[in-house]
Design a protein around this motif. Structure first.
Motif, PDB file in Angstrom:
ATOM      1  N   THR A  38       0.831  -1.209   0.000  1.00 42.07           N
ATOM      2  CA  THR A  38       0.000   0.000   0.000  1.00 42.07           C
ATOM      3  C   THR A  38       0.868   1.261   0.000  1.00 42.07           C
ATOM      4  OG1 THR A  38      -0.141   0.176   2.411  1.00 42.07           O
ATOM      5  CG2 THR A  38      -1.803  -1.200   1.302  1.00 42.07           C
ATOM      6  N   HIS A  72      -8.199  -2.575  -2.169  1.00 42.53           N
ATOM      7  CA  HIS A  72      -7.867  -3.434  -1.035  1.00 42.53           C
ATOM      8  C   HIS A  72      -9.058  -4.349  -0.756  1.00 42.53           C
ATOM      9  CE1 HIS A  72      -6.910  -4.600   3.095  1.00 42.53           C
ATOM     10  NE2 HIS A  72      -5.661  -4.225   2.835  1.00 42.53           N
ATOM     11  N   ALA A  73      -8.811  -5.591  -0.440  1.00 41.34           N
ATOM     12  CA  ALA A  73      -9.888  -6.566  -0.232  1.00 41.34           C
ATOM     13  C   ALA A  73     -10.794  -6.194   0.944  1.00 41.34           C
ATOM     14  CB  ALA A  73      -9.291  -7.951  -0.003  1.00 41.34           C
ATOM     15  N   ASN A  74     -10.229  -5.606   2.009  1.00 42.87           N
ATOM     16  CA  ASN A  74     -11.001  -5.308   3.217  1.00 42.87           C
ATOM     17  C   ASN A  74     -11.375  -3.846   3.373  1.00 42.87           C
ATOM     18  OD1 ASN A  74     -10.725  -8.013   3.943  1.00 42.87           O
ATOM     19  ND2 ASN A  74      -8.761  -7.604   4.910  1.00 42.87           N
ATOM     20  N   ASP A  75     -10.739  -2.969   2.628  1.00 41.11           N
ATOM     21  CA  ASP A  75     -10.993  -1.535   2.761  1.00 41.11           C
ATOM     22  C   ASP A  75     -10.952  -0.906   1.373  1.00 41.11           C
ATOM     23  OD1 ASP A  75     -11.073   1.176   3.297  1.00 41.11           O
ATOM     24  OD2 ASP A  75      -9.440   1.149   4.748  1.00 41.11           O
ATOM     25  N   ARG A  76     -12.101  -0.724   0.783  1.00 48.52           N
ATOM     26  CA  ARG A  76     -12.186  -0.231  -0.601  1.00 48.52           C
ATOM     27  C   ARG A  76     -11.658   1.196  -0.757  1.00 48.52           C
ATOM     28  NH1 ARG A  76     -12.397  -4.305  -4.059  1.00 48.52           N
ATOM     29  NH2 ARG A  76     -13.970  -5.801  -3.502  1.00 48.52           N
ATOM     30  N   ARG A  78      -8.706   2.049   0.222  1.00 50.21           N
ATOM     31  CA  ARG A  78      -7.266   1.879  -0.010  1.00 50.21           C
ATOM     32  C   ARG A  78      -7.032   1.057  -1.267  1.00 50.21           C
ATOM     33  NH1 ARG A  78      -4.060  -0.341   4.906  1.00 50.21           N
ATOM     34  NH2 ARG A  78      -5.460  -2.072   4.589  1.00 50.21           N
TER      35      ARG A  78
END
Length: 150
Positions: A38, A72-76, A78
Motif C-alpha cells: 500500500t 484493497h480486499a477489506n478496505d475499498r 485503499r
C-alpha cells in the motif's frame, strides 16, 4: 514536453527508462523483500520518499506494466499494488544487485545467509522468490522465505 518513445532501443536504455529511477526499484524492492503493498507502507520505508515522488513512481510503474493497482480486499478506500509478470521478471535483477552490493559494501545490512542463498543456486532462488511474491508473499516480510534481518 515529455517524450513518449524511448531514447534508443538499447537494452540498458530500455531498462532504465522502464524503471525510471532509483525510487522505482525501491518500490519494487519493498514489494519483493518486505511484502509492502500500500501507499502508506511504501511511505514508511527507510529512504523516506516524498509523497509526490511516490505517487509519480507508482503511476509510472503502473503505466509501464510493472505494477497493477487494485482495491484493497477489506478496505475499498485503499489500494493495493502488486507486481505483474513483467514486474516479477525484475526479481533476478534485484537479487543480483543485492548480492553484488552485499559483497562490496563494507557496511551492508544484508544478512550473510541471504547472500549465500542467492549465490548457492541462483535459478532456484529466483524461482522461489518469484513464486512467493506471485502468491502475495515476500523474501523477508512476515512469513517470508528467509529470516528477517535484525
Amino acid at each position: 514536453m515529455k517524450r513518449s518513445e524511448n531514447k534508443s532501443h538499447c537494452p540498458v536504455n530500455f531498462a532504465l527508462e522502464t524503471f525510471g529511477d532509483a525510487w522505482s526499484l525501491l518500490v519494487v524492492r519493498d514489494i519483493v523483500f518486505w511484502g509492502k503493498r500500500t501507499y502508506k507502507e511504501f511511505l514508511s520505508s527507510d529512504e523516506a520518499i516524498s509523497t509526490n515522488v511516490l505517487a509519480a513512481r507508482l503511476a509510472h510503474l503502473e503505466q509501464r506494466g510493472i505494477l497493477v493497482r487494485e482495491p484493497h480486499a477489506n478496505d475499498r478506500r485503499r489500494e493495493v499494488y502488486t507486481l505483474t509478470e513483467k514486474g516479477l521478471g525484475l526479481i533476478p535483477v534485484l537479487l543480483e544487485m543485492s548480492g553484488w552490493s552485499a559483497r562490496n559494501d563494507p557496511d551492508t545490512t544484508a544478512p550473510q545467509a541471504f547472500v549465500e542463498a542467492v549465490y548457492a543456486d541462483r535459478a532456484a532462488m529466483f524461482a522461489a522468490v518469484q513464486d512467493a511474491v506471485r502468491r502475495g508473499g515476500s523474501l523477508f516480510g512476515d512469513g517470508g522465505l528467509l529470516r528477517r534481518p535484525a
